[in-house]
Design an enzyme around this catalytic site. Structure first.
Site, PDB file in Angstrom:
ATOM      1  N   CYS A   3       0.847  -1.191   0.000  1.00 56.05           N
ATOM      2  CA  CYS A   3       0.000   0.000   0.000  1.00 56.05           C
ATOM      3  C   CYS A   3       0.884   1.243   0.000  1.00 56.05           C
ATOM      4  O   CYS A   3       1.867   1.316   0.747  1.00 56.05           O
ATOM      5  CB  CYS A   3      -0.900   0.010   1.230  1.00 56.05           C
ATOM      6  N   CYS A  34      -7.798  -5.614  11.577  1.00 50.71           N
ATOM      7  CA  CYS A  34      -7.673  -4.357  10.847  1.00 50.71           C
ATOM      8  C   CYS A  34      -6.364  -3.665  11.181  1.00 50.71           C
ATOM      9  O   CYS A  34      -6.026  -3.454  12.338  1.00 50.71           O
ATOM     10  CB  CYS A  34      -8.849  -3.456  11.208  1.00 50.71           C
ATOM     11  N   SER A  83     -13.551   0.344   1.430  1.00 53.46           N
ATOM     12  CA  SER A  83     -12.932   1.281   2.374  1.00 53.46           C
ATOM     13  C   SER A  83     -11.826   2.066   1.687  1.00 53.46           C
ATOM     14  O   SER A  83     -10.996   1.496   0.971  1.00 53.46           O
ATOM     15  CB  SER A  83     -12.353   0.512   3.564  1.00 53.46           C
ATOM     16  N   GLY A 113      -3.770  -2.385   0.647  1.00 56.67           N
ATOM     17  CA  GLY A 113      -3.916  -1.463  -0.463  1.00 56.67           C
ATOM     18  C   GLY A 113      -5.041  -0.454  -0.313  1.00 56.67           C
ATOM     19  O   GLY A 113      -5.904  -0.559   0.560  1.00 56.67           O
ATOM     20  N   GLU A 114      -5.010   0.537  -1.198  1.00 56.11           N
ATOM     21  CA  GLU A 114      -6.016   1.595  -1.291  1.00 56.11           C
ATOM     22  C   GLU A 114      -6.872   1.316  -2.527  1.00 56.11           C
ATOM     23  O   GLU A 114      -6.418   1.492  -3.670  1.00 56.11           O
ATOM     24  CB  GLU A 114      -5.337   2.955  -1.393  1.00 56.11           C
ATOM     25  N   CYS A 153       0.003   4.896   6.136  1.00 54.87           N
ATOM     26  CA  CYS A 153      -0.619   5.279   7.407  1.00 54.87           C
ATOM     27  C   CYS A 153       0.274   4.806   8.546  1.00 54.87           C
ATOM     28  O   CYS A 153       0.724   3.655   8.568  1.00 54.87           O
ATOM     29  CB  CYS A 153      -2.011   4.668   7.521  1.00 54.87           C
TER      30      CYS A 153
END
Length: 359
Positions: A130, A349, A207, A177-178, A134
């Protein structure tokens, strides 16, 4: 060739998974399979047979399609179906199963199956790694390699369905991933999972951290999926600290795009908010969040932090979680708390990464 963008912006330019010698059959519609069967000089009814064996019998090679003649099976033996190999499987005490899947090019991705008495949910990945980085997420620590192709997304669902010997009822695009940096393949996979595998779009959740313009682009697809936007902060400064890519996308701009999404689709937006002890979990943060969402057709999904080894964030106490919930409820904001499953096997998560098993 592997493309490795260094920023989310460069990743936007890479919606393909990379060249392959021949397009896999998985992920293709009945119409596309019909065209392929015709190109093989076979009667068109073979396409319906192939479609059934791909999506309902879960074949891994065309040699398994015993309704085809032996001569034709030998002729098309090298045509790839598009199924990955289970590289490693681990099961948590709550029944959650984490899979490491090896793709055709050797890359490893993670998929999670989460059973409950009345449903089977699959958490799917949309990229290898990703690019969003974050700070609290294990996946982003490993960097970004490439987007997943449509068949590689669909395969994850079929793999879990096959392993559990149970129909998948719900899908969440909350793995590696996004998704909106791979929007073309993700949308194609959603349509395939709906039309070909038979999973309702209303039981699929996508998401996203939020990529400028991509939520409006998703709205234009007029899907019936649930959009979940990862906020994780009640103001721009704190959000930029937790999500470096947020620097290029102010919170107000993201929320405005979400409001447009509600207007275009008529569907509410779910906002994901990871609670980090003494960082974003005070009643004051809750009130600040409520001011952003007042009058919004939305729902806040609070996620108490799941620990990873790279950073020292902590999960808030139950009393702090309850105080945050109460502050939102007092402002008439719809809210729930999601306690992640699979924590013991790093399947919860924010814990997904593809380097747990080498080889």
């Amino acid at each position: 060739m592997t493309v490795t963008p260094t920023t989310p912006e460069s990743a936007i330019l890479t919606d393909a998974a990379g060249p392959v010698s021949q397009t896999p059959l998985l992920g293709q519609s009945l119409e596309a399979l019909t065209e392929w069967v015709r190109s093989q000089n076979q009667p068109t009814f073979r396409a319906k047979q192939l479609h059934d064996w791909l999506y309902y019998k879960g074949i891994h090679s065309l040699a398994e399609v015993t309704v085809f003649s032996k001569a034709w099976r030998e002729q098309i033996a090298d045509v790839p179906v598009g199924r990955a190999q289970i590289h490693h499987r681990s099961e948590a005490p709550d029944g959650t199963v984490k899979y490491l899947l090896k793709l055709a090019d050797g890359h490893i991705i993670e998929t999670v199956g989460m059973p409950s008495p009345r449903r089977l949910t699959v958490c799917v990945s949309s990229q290898v790694g990703c690019p969003m980085a974050c700070d609290f997420c294990a996946t982003g620590k490993g960097g970004f390699l490439r987007n997943l192709a449509t068949h590689e997304i669909v395969d994850q669902v079929l793999t879990v369905q096959e392993d559990f010997d149970q129909r998948v009822s719900h899908i969440v695009f909350m793995g590696m991933g996004e998704p909106l940096l791979n929007s073309d393949n993700v949308v194609a996979a959603i349509r395939c999972l709906n039309q070909d595998v038979g999973i309702s779009q209303r039981t699929i959740t996508l998401s996203t951290v939020g990529i400028p313009g991509r939520i409006r682009r998703l709205a234009a697809e007029q899907l019936q999926v649930t959009l979940a936007v990862s906020l994780h902060a009640s103001n721009q400064a704190l959000r930029t600290k937790l999500i470096p890519s947020a620097q290029a996308y102010p919170l107000e701009g993201l929320l405005e795009e979400c409001r447009d999404y509600v207007k275009q689709t008529g569907r509410r937006v779910s906002f994901e908010y990871i609670l980090l002890a003494e960082l974003n979990d005070t009643p004051e943060h809750a009130l600040e969040l409520a001011r952003h969402l007042r009058g919004f057709q939305s729902h806040v999904n609070l996620i108490p932090y799941n620990p990873i080894s790279e950073v020292d964030y902590q999960r808030p106490s139950e009393s702090r979680i309850r105080a945050f919930v109460k502050a939102l409820e007092d402002q008439h904001i719809a809210v729930s708390v999601r306690y992640s499953r699979g924590l013991e096997k790093d399947a919860a998560c924010g814990q997904l990464r593809a380097s747990k098993v080498a080889g």
